[in-house]
Motif scaffolding. Structure first.
Motif, PDB file in Angstrom:
ATOM      1  N   UNK A  29       0.849  -1.259   0.160  1.00 34.14           N
ATOM      2  CA  UNK A  29       0.187   0.101   0.048  1.00 34.14           C
ATOM      3  C   UNK A  29       0.810   1.416   0.205  1.00 34.14           C
ATOM      4  N   UNK A  30       2.167   1.005   0.513  1.00 35.73           N
ATOM      5  CA  UNK A  30       2.707   2.346   0.382  1.00 35.73           C
ATOM      6  C   UNK A  30       4.172   2.576  -0.233  1.00 35.73           C
ATOM      7  N   UNK A  31       5.126   1.419   0.185  1.00 31.00           N
ATOM      8  CA  UNK A  31       6.443   1.479  -0.322  1.00 31.00           C
ATOM      9  C   UNK A  31       6.647   1.050  -1.738  1.00 31.00           C
ATOM     10  N   UNK A  32       5.650  -0.003  -2.001  1.00 25.75           N
ATOM     11  CA  UNK A  32       5.814   0.071  -3.491  1.00 25.75           C
ATOM     12  C   UNK A  32       5.533   0.844  -4.649  1.00 25.75           C
ATOM     13  N   UNK A  33       4.588   1.718  -4.248  1.00 25.77           N
ATOM     14  CA  UNK A  33       4.177   2.846  -5.026  1.00 25.77           C
ATOM     15  C   UNK A  33       5.332   3.774  -4.856  1.00 25.77           C
ATOM     16  N   UNK A  34       6.087   4.052  -3.825  1.00 22.05           N
ATOM     17  CA  UNK A  34       7.120   4.946  -3.700  1.00 22.05           C
ATOM     18  C   UNK A  34       8.334   4.357  -4.502  1.00 22.05           C
ATOM     19  N   UNK A  35       8.644   2.996  -4.513  1.00 27.20           N
ATOM     20  CA  UNK A  35       9.583   2.381  -5.103  1.00 27.20           C
ATOM     21  C   UNK A  35       9.321   2.661  -6.635  1.00 27.20           C
ATOM     22  N   UNK A  36       8.187   2.418  -7.020  1.00 24.78           N
ATOM     23  CA  UNK A  36       7.720   2.253  -8.375  1.00 24.78           C
ATOM     24  C   UNK A  36       7.912   3.912  -9.009  1.00 24.78           C
ATOM     25  N   UNK A  37       7.590   4.963  -8.379  1.00 23.83           N
ATOM     26  CA  UNK A  37       7.859   6.067  -8.948  1.00 23.83           C
ATOM     27  C   UNK A  37       9.392   6.625  -9.008  1.00 23.83           C
ATOM     28  N   UNK A  38      10.134   5.989  -7.849  1.00 19.03           N
ATOM     29  CA  UNK A  38      11.610   6.214  -8.029  1.00 19.03           C
ATOM     30  C   UNK A  38      12.183   5.499  -9.328  1.00 19.03           C
ATOM     31  N   UNK A  39      11.908   4.342  -9.404  1.00 17.70           N
ATOM     32  CA  UNK A  39      12.319   3.472 -10.666  1.00 17.70           C
ATOM     33  C   UNK A  39      12.009   4.230 -12.109  1.00 17.70           C
ATOM     34  N   UNK A  40      10.704   4.416 -11.991  1.00 14.68           N
ATOM     35  CA  UNK A  40      10.178   4.759 -13.257  1.00 14.68           C
ATOM     36  C   UNK A  40      10.865   6.201 -13.548  1.00 14.68           C
ATOM     37  N   UNK A  74      13.796   6.648 -13.236  1.00 14.38           N
ATOM     38  CA  UNK A  74      15.238   6.176 -13.816  1.00 14.38           C
ATOM     39  C   UNK A  74      14.995   5.412 -15.004  1.00 14.38           C
ATOM     40  N   UNK A  75      13.683   5.453 -15.447  1.00 17.57           N
ATOM     41  CA  UNK A  75      13.736   4.550 -16.601  1.00 17.57           C
ATOM     42  C   UNK A  75      13.795   3.257 -16.517  1.00 17.57           C
ATOM     43  N   UNK A  76      13.563   2.685 -15.228  1.00 15.30           N
ATOM     44  CA  UNK A  76      13.627   1.344 -15.130  1.00 15.30           C
ATOM     45  C   UNK A  76      12.389   0.612 -15.069  1.00 15.30           C
ATOM     46  N   UNK A  77      12.405  -0.638 -15.785  1.00 11.27           N
ATOM     47  CA  UNK A  77      11.135  -1.105 -15.876  1.00 11.27           C
ATOM     48  C   UNK A  77      10.694  -2.210 -14.655  1.00 11.27           C
ATOM     49  N   UNK A  78       9.647  -1.711 -13.936  1.00 10.32           N
ATOM     50  CA  UNK A  78       9.440  -2.335 -12.715  1.00 10.32           C
ATOM     51  C   UNK A  78       8.975  -3.875 -12.682  1.00 10.32           C
ATOM     52  N   UNK A  79       8.781  -4.277 -13.822  1.00  9.47           N
ATOM     53  CA  UNK A  79       8.469  -5.681 -14.116  1.00  9.47           C
ATOM     54  C   UNK A  79       9.543  -6.546 -14.681  1.00  9.47           C
ATOM     55  N   UNK A 115      18.168  -2.421  -6.147  1.00  9.90           N
ATOM     56  CA  UNK A 115      16.767  -1.994  -5.997  1.00  9.90           C
ATOM     57  C   UNK A 115      16.644  -2.811  -4.323  1.00  9.90           C
ATOM     58  N   UNK A 116      17.328  -3.709  -4.056  1.00 15.62           N
ATOM     59  CA  UNK A 116      16.985  -4.247  -2.760  1.00 15.62           C
ATOM     60  C   UNK A 116      17.580  -3.222  -1.832  1.00 15.62           C
ATOM     61  N   UNK A 117      18.692  -2.343  -2.141  1.00 13.58           N
ATOM     62  CA  UNK A 117      19.031  -1.437  -1.292  1.00 13.58           C
ATOM     63  C   UNK A 117      17.913  -0.316  -1.040  1.00 13.58           C
ATOM     64  N   UNK A 118      17.520   0.051  -2.380  1.00 11.55           N
ATOM     65  CA  UNK A 118      16.280   0.914  -2.147  1.00 11.55           C
ATOM     66  C   UNK A 118      15.020   0.742  -1.327  1.00 11.55           C
ATOM     67  N   UNK A 119      14.918  -0.486  -1.515  1.00  7.14           N
ATOM     68  CA  UNK A 119      13.792  -1.369  -0.729  1.00  7.14           C
ATOM     69  C   UNK A 119      13.840  -1.121   0.658  1.00  7.14           C
ATOM     70  N   UNK A 120      14.841  -1.638   1.277  1.00  3.59           N
ATOM     71  CA  UNK A 120      15.579  -1.620   2.526  1.00  3.59           C
ATOM     72  C   UNK A 120      15.343  -0.067   3.083  1.00  3.59           C
ATOM     73  N   UNK A 121      15.783   0.901   2.430  1.00  2.00           N
ATOM     74  CA  UNK A 121      15.971   2.393   2.524  1.00  2.00           C
ATOM     75  C   UNK A 121      14.475   2.990   2.817  1.00  2.00           C
ATOM     76  N   UNK A 122      13.622   2.284   1.777  1.00  2.00           N
ATOM     77  CA  UNK A 122      12.236   2.789   1.813  1.00  2.00           C
ATOM     78  C   UNK A 122      11.573   2.297   3.117  1.00  2.00           C
ATOM     79  N   UNK A 123      11.757   1.078   3.627  1.00  2.00           N
ATOM     80  CA  UNK A 123      11.282   0.539   4.823  1.00  2.00           C
ATOM     81  C   UNK A 123      11.777   1.383   6.094  1.00  2.00           C
ATOM     82  N   UNK A 124      13.149   1.890   6.027  1.00  2.00           N
ATOM     83  CA  UNK A 124      13.665   2.708   6.994  1.00  2.00           C
ATOM     84  C   UNK A 124      12.849   3.983   7.119  1.00  2.00           C
TER      85      UNK A 124
END
Length: 197
Positions: free
Chosen positions: A128-139, A141-146, A154-163
């Motif tokens: 509900x929260x982190x996936x949307x934030x990560x998706x915006x960050x990666x998009x 950067x022109x990264x394909x989220x799929x 991205x795992x580093x970004x994931x852990x940072x978003x949880x923090x």
């Protein structure tokens, strides 16, 4: 839904069911604060009567209702829930909660509590929260989220978003925040692996 000595409480969509995976729900709160308070009191009253309480959150697909868990935490530890499910489709959420009910067999033991904690962290906080934030960050950067190319980054970004969401996690879990770690299951954002220590 009643069964043996437990109760399953279902949160249906208030209007049309949305989808956290494909829509921006940054400020999505269809239920009023009064309605959320009333639902929280109902759940609390159920648990107070020594009934096993399982929460099935179907308000939106692919994510849970954050303000409901935050409000519920004012009445009781969310870890007193015997089960929680809010992921993917309504059918998958229902299948998960029914499986947990059967596996728990009216026993909210350590393994069941662990599974409930994983579901809250994954279904509610991440989806509900982190996936949307990560998706915006990666998009941006022109990264394909799929089809993520740099999984380690991205795992580093994931852990940072949880923090970054530590305040929200504290709001939901209070003083009973489980120790957990997260990582991508596959090179996409759609789901993650949550491991409770």
């Amino acid at each position: 839904m009643l069964f043996r000595s437990g109760v399953s409480i279902v949160l249906p969509p208030k209007n049309k069911q949305g989808d956290y995976a494909i829509q921006d729900f940054t400020n999505y709160e269809p239920y009023s604060s009064g309605e959320v308070k009333e639902m929280s009191e109902t759940i609390y009253d159920t648990v107070r009567k020594n009934k096993n309480c399982y929460l099935l959150d179907l308000d939106c697909a692919n994510g849970g209702t954050i303000n409901l868990l935050s409000e519920l935490a004012k009445y009781m530890p969310v870890t007193d829930l015997c089960g929680y499910s809010a992921w993917n489709t309504a059918s998958n959420s229902l299948g998960t909660i029914l499986s947990q009910i059967l596996a728990a067999n009216e026993n909210n033991n350590a393994e069941n509590k662990k599974f409930t904690q994983e579901r809250i962290i994954d279904d509610c906080v991440y989806q509900s929260k982190i996936r949307q934030n990560l998706s915006n960050i990666l998009k941006a950067k022109n990264e394909n989220i799929f089809m993520i190319q740099d999984v380690a980054q991205v795992n580093k970004l994931l852990n940072q978003e949880f923090k970054n969401q530590s305040k929200l996690i504290k709001e939901i879990f209070g003083n009973k925040i489980p120790e957990f770690s997260t990582s991508l299951r596959w090179p996409r954002l759609f789901e993650i692996e949550v491991r409770i220590s």
